[in-house]
Scaffold this motif. Structure first.
Motif, mmCIF file in Angstrom:
data_model
loop_
_atom_site.group_PDB
_atom_site.id
_atom_site.type_symbol
_atom_site.label_atom_id
_atom_site.label_comp_id
_atom_site.label_asym_id
_atom_site.label_seq_id
_atom_site.Cartn_x
_atom_site.Cartn_y
_atom_site.Cartn_z
ATOM 1 N N TYR A 204 -9.085 -17.376 -5.301
ATOM 2 C CA TYR A 204 -9.498 -15.990 -5.476
ATOM 3 C C TYR A 204 -8.273 -15.094 -5.652
ATOM 4 C CZ TYR A 204 -14.180 -17.361 -4.089
ATOM 5 O OH TYR A 204 -15.397 -17.965 -4.043
ATOM 6 N N THR A 205 -8.397 -14.140 -6.563
ATOM 7 C CA THR A 205 -7.330 -13.170 -6.800
ATOM 8 C C THR A 205 -7.894 -11.763 -6.669
ATOM 9 O OG1 THR A 205 -6.199 -14.666 -8.339
ATOM 10 C CG2 THR A 205 -5.609 -12.325 -8.435
ATOM 11 N N VAL A 206 -7.307 -10.999 -5.780
ATOM 12 C CA VAL A 206 -7.665 -9.588 -5.618
ATOM 13 C C VAL A 206 -6.528 -8.755 -6.191
ATOM 14 C CG1 VAL A 206 -8.062 -7.722 -3.968
ATOM 15 C CG2 VAL A 206 -9.115 -9.955 -3.595
ATOM 16 N N THR A 207 -6.858 -7.866 -7.112
ATOM 17 C CA THR A 207 -5.843 -7.025 -7.754
ATOM 18 C C THR A 207 -5.975 -5.584 -7.271
ATOM 19 O OG1 THR A 207 -5.904 -8.419 -9.735
ATOM 20 C CG2 THR A 207 -4.912 -6.233 -9.961
ATOM 21 N N GLY A 208 -4.865 -4.998 -6.892
ATOM 22 C CA GLY A 208 -4.824 -3.592 -6.461
ATOM 23 C C GLY A 208 -3.565 -2.938 -6.989
ATOM 24 N N SER A 209 -3.264 -1.740 -6.528
ATOM 25 C CA SER A 209 -2.032 -1.056 -6.919
ATOM 26 C C SER A 209 -1.529 -0.220 -5.752
ATOM 27 C CB SER A 209 -2.243 -0.178 -8.156
ATOM 28 O OG SER A 209 -3.197 0.832 -7.887
ATOM 29 N N ILE A 210 -0.239 0.047 -5.745
ATOM 30 C CA ILE A 210 0.379 0.803 -4.658
ATOM 31 C C ILE A 210 -0.045 2.271 -4.768
ATOM 32 C CG2 ILE A 210 2.544 1.550 -3.600
ATOM 33 C CD1 ILE A 210 2.149 -1.409 -3.328
ATOM 34 N N PRO A 211 -0.769 2.798 -3.781
ATOM 35 C CA PRO A 211 -1.179 4.209 -3.836
ATOM 36 C C PRO A 211 -0.023 5.129 -3.460
ATOM 37 C CG PRO A 211 -1.881 3.250 -1.773
ATOM 38 C CD PRO A 211 -1.247 2.127 -2.565
ATOM 39 N N ASP A 212 -0.150 6.383 -3.806
ATOM 40 C CA ASP A 212 0.861 7.387 -3.455
ATOM 41 C C ASP A 212 0.518 7.964 -2.087
ATOM 42 O OD1 ASP A 212 2.567 9.616 -3.251
ATOM 43 O OD2 ASP A 212 2.615 9.835 -5.411
ATOM 44 N N THR A 213 1.387 7.780 -1.113
ATOM 45 C CA THR A 213 1.128 8.265 0.245
ATOM 46 C C THR A 213 1.973 9.490 0.590
ATOM 47 O OG1 THR A 213 2.792 6.858 1.307
ATOM 48 C CG2 THR A 213 0.616 5.888 0.929
ATOM 49 N N THR A 214 2.484 10.172 -0.430
ATOM 50 C CA THR A 214 3.307 11.358 -0.204
ATOM 51 C C THR A 214 2.607 12.359 0.706
ATOM 52 O OG1 THR A 214 4.312 11.138 -2.387
ATOM 53 C CG2 THR A 214 4.531 13.273 -1.296
ATOM 54 N N SER A 283 -0.836 -2.002 5.065
ATOM 55 C CA SER A 283 -0.447 -0.603 5.282
ATOM 56 C C SER A 283 1.070 -0.424 5.283
ATOM 57 C CB SER A 283 -1.035 -0.096 6.601
ATOM 58 O OG SER A 283 -2.430 -0.257 6.637
ATOM 59 N N GLU A 284 1.786 -1.210 6.072
ATOM 60 C CA GLU A 284 3.244 -1.062 6.148
ATOM 61 C C GLU A 284 3.901 -1.440 4.828
ATOM 62 O OE1 GLU A 284 5.076 -2.920 9.456
ATOM 63 O OE2 GLU A 284 3.693 -2.063 10.935
ATOM 64 N N TRP A 285 3.383 -2.473 4.185
ATOM 65 C CA TRP A 285 3.966 -2.906 2.916
ATOM 66 C C TRP A 285 3.803 -1.839 1.840
ATOM 67 C CZ3 TRP A 285 1.670 -4.686 -1.851
ATOM 68 C CH2 TRP A 285 2.581 -5.301 -2.722
ATOM 69 N N VAL A 286 2.645 -1.197 1.804
ATOM 70 C CA VAL A 286 2.395 -0.114 0.846
ATOM 71 C C VAL A 286 3.372 1.036 1.080
ATOM 72 C CG1 VAL A 286 0.765 1.763 0.368
ATOM 73 C CG2 VAL A 286 -0.008 -0.612 0.284
ATOM 74 N N ARG A 287 3.576 1.404 2.341
ATOM 75 C CA ARG A 287 4.509 2.492 2.641
ATOM 76 C C ARG A 287 5.944 2.121 2.269
ATOM 77 N NH1 ARG A 287 2.739 6.595 6.066
ATOM 78 N NH2 ARG A 287 4.710 7.544 5.496
ATOM 79 N N ALA A 288 6.298 0.854 2.446
ATOM 80 C CA ALA A 288 7.660 0.411 2.138
ATOM 81 C C ALA A 288 7.953 0.435 0.641
ATOM 82 C CB ALA A 288 7.880 -1.001 2.684
ATOM 83 N N ASN A 289 6.917 0.470 -0.185
ATOM 84 C CA ASN A 289 7.099 0.451 -1.640
ATOM 85 C C ASN A 289 6.866 1.814 -2.288
ATOM 86 O OD1 ASN A 289 7.630 -2.349 -2.954
ATOM 87 N ND2 ASN A 289 6.250 -2.778 -1.237
ATOM 88 N N GLN A 290 6.967 2.883 -1.504
ATOM 89 C CA GLN A 290 6.727 4.220 -2.040
ATOM 90 C C GLN A 290 7.850 4.724 -2.946
ATOM 91 O OE1 GLN A 290 3.787 6.323 -1.649
ATOM 92 N NE2 GLN A 290 3.294 4.159 -1.367
ATOM 93 N N GLU A 291 9.064 4.360 -2.673
ATOM 94 C CA GLU A 291 10.189 4.958 -3.401
ATOM 95 C C GLU A 291 10.192 4.611 -4.887
ATOM 96 O OE1 GLU A 291 15.080 5.336 -3.200
ATOM 97 O OE2 GLU A 291 13.969 4.280 -1.620
ATOM 98 N N ASN A 292 9.979 3.335 -5.198
ATOM 99 C CA ASN A 292 10.114 2.918 -6.600
ATOM 100 C C ASN A 292 8.869 2.281 -7.210
ATOM 101 O OD1 ASN A 292 12.954 3.610 -6.770
ATOM 102 N ND2 ASN A 292 13.348 1.794 -5.508
ATOM 103 N N ASN A 293 7.886 1.947 -6.389
ATOM 104 C CA ASN A 293 6.781 1.127 -6.903
ATOM 105 C C ASN A 293 5.407 1.772 -6.828
ATOM 106 O OD1 ASN A 293 8.595 -0.966 -7.492
ATOM 107 N ND2 ASN A 293 8.456 -1.759 -5.412
ATOM 108 N N LYS A 294 5.335 3.082 -6.661
ATOM 109 C CA LYS A 294 4.032 3.755 -6.650
ATOM 110 C C LYS A 294 3.299 3.507 -7.967
ATOM 111 C CE LYS A 294 5.958 7.650 -5.307
ATOM 112 N NZ LYS A 294 6.211 9.032 -4.859
ATOM 113 N N GLY A 295 2.032 3.125 -7.862
ATOM 114 C CA GLY A 295 1.232 2.871 -9.053
ATOM 115 C C GLY A 295 1.374 1.471 -9.614
ATOM 116 N N LYS A 296 2.311 0.679 -9.104
ATOM 117 C CA LYS A 296 2.509 -0.676 -9.606
ATOM 118 C C LYS A 296 1.363 -1.592 -9.145
ATOM 119 C CE LYS A 296 6.610 0.080 -11.448
ATOM 120 N NZ LYS A 296 6.839 0.043 -12.903
ATOM 121 N N ALA A 297 0.912 -2.448 -10.040
ATOM 122 C CA ALA A 297 -0.174 -3.380 -9.725
ATOM 123 C C ALA A 297 0.367 -4.591 -8.968
ATOM 124 C CB ALA A 297 -0.869 -3.827 -11.000
#
Length: 368
Positions: A204-214, A283-297
């Motif tokens: 199974y593959t679940v696809t999402g993207s990094i949301p903007d948590t600004t 949750s923590e991983w999403v926050r850690a990727n805010q600087e350069n990877n917002k919106g990345k799948a």
């Protein structure tokens, strides 16, 4: 007549309108309808559990002279400091300087106007500025109408989108409409096989993207998956039996060359009472990727095995829980992995111990 104007264009018009004869609109008598993003290639969207915030950036005052009404545009003091930061001017600037700064944005390209809108929103969120008005938490609807608004120039922002994408709109005495530019966070689950049989392993593959948590002090991003009685979580494509309350997962960006801003989880937690319920906290991983990877799948992959108890049901779905308030989150409509039916030859014995084959149809749409 419906009109949607970008703020920059509106300001240019505003300067000219100060000396023009126009029709007056009663204060508090304007409406604005906000619609979800839609169109080809856009997943079905609703405003469920979302909140629409309106920030009135400029007030409009009127004066009459005979049969004419003159409009004047004044920066809203509530947001003056934040507007100054977004525009890159001093907060001591005069009203005319604020108007000039906005009207000076390059309207021939969308980037500068959009950047201004997004920068203001980011600062407003960081400072927890109170919106002029908001919709409150909405139900399962795809549009919302604000009524009783004063005429003005508004910024529209919906909480919890994939990225900050604010809309700028002129609100006057006519019926006004704005179509949202951003989408709410969502996930999609898919199986790697169209057909399966008992004993087979499904990826199974679940696809999402990094949301903007600004602007959020905290942010929840969790994937939940519940299997039917006909499936068991396993570790890897070989179908290794899971021991304990954790199952192996792989989290990775879909594009090559992306540097992960954090350390992606390698295990998801199984419910202690029901080993067919999986919870993955990103949750923590999403926050850690805010600087350069917002919106990345990104994708999350894991495996399950079809067991002998495969039954007719329809609850193998993955849902996303997200939000900036851990005690008040949003859960998306589950995404279901679709596959087809397959004829199986199952060896059986009759009452006289004679062996024969019986063809049985297993609908994987319903067991997975």
């Amino acid at each position: 007549m419906k009109r949607i104007k970008k703020l920059a264009a509106a300001m240019l018009t505003a300067i000219m309108m100060m000396t023009m004869t126009v029709t007056a609109y009663a204060a508090g008598n304007c409406t604005l309808t906000v619609n979800v993003k839609s169109g080809e290639g856009v997943p079905t969207q609703t405003l469920k559990d979302q909140t629409i915030n309106l920030y009135k950036l400029f007030d409009v005052t009127t004066s009459t002279s005979g049969e004419t009404t003159n409009y004047a545009y004044t920066v809203n003091d509530t947001y003056k400091d934040t507007l100054a930061e977004a525009l890159g001017i001093a907060n001591t600037s005069t009203n005319d300087q604020f108007v000039k700064a906005v009207s000076g944005l390059k309207t021939e390209t969308k980037d500068e106007v959009q950047k201004f809108a997004n920068d203001f929103t980011a600062e407003a969120l960081k400072k927890s500025l109170t919106a002029t008005t908001n919709s409150g938490k909405l139900g399962n609807v795809n549009s919302y109408e604000f009524t009783g608004l004063d005429a003005g120039y508004y910024l529209v922002y919906v909480t919890g989108g994939k990225e900050i994408q604010s809309s700028l709109v002129t609100v006057d005495g006519t019926t006004n409409t704005v179509n949202l530019k951003t989408e709410a966070p969502s996930i999609e689950k898919k199986a790697d096989k169209d057909t399966v049989e008992i004993g087979q392993v499904v990826k199974y593959t679940v696809t999402g993207s990094i949301p903007d948590t600004t602007g959020y002090d905290s942010y929840v991003y969790k994937i939940h998956d519940t299997l039917s009685n006909g499936l068991d979580f396993v570790n890897g494509e070989q179908g290794t039996i899971v021991t304990g309350n954790a199952v192996n997962v792989k989290v990775a960006f879909t594009e090559t060359g992306i540097t992960d801003g954090g350390t992606a989880p390698t295990e998801a937690t199984l419910d202690t009472a029901n080993k067919r319920i999986m919870n993955l906290d990103l949750s923590e991983w999403v926050r850690a990727n805010q600087e350069n990877n917002k919106g990345k799948a990104f994708t999350v992959t894991y495996y399950a095995k079809v067991n002998k108890d495969a039954e007719v049901t329809n609850n193998n779905k993955a849902s996303l829980e997200y939000g900036n308030n851990p005690s008040d989150t949003t859960t998306t409509t589950p995404s279901e992995a679709k596959t087809n039916t397959y004829p199986l030859d199952i060896l059986k014995k009759n009452a006289k111990n004679k062996r024969h084959h019986q063809q049985v149809w297993v609908d994987i749409n319903q067991i997975v």
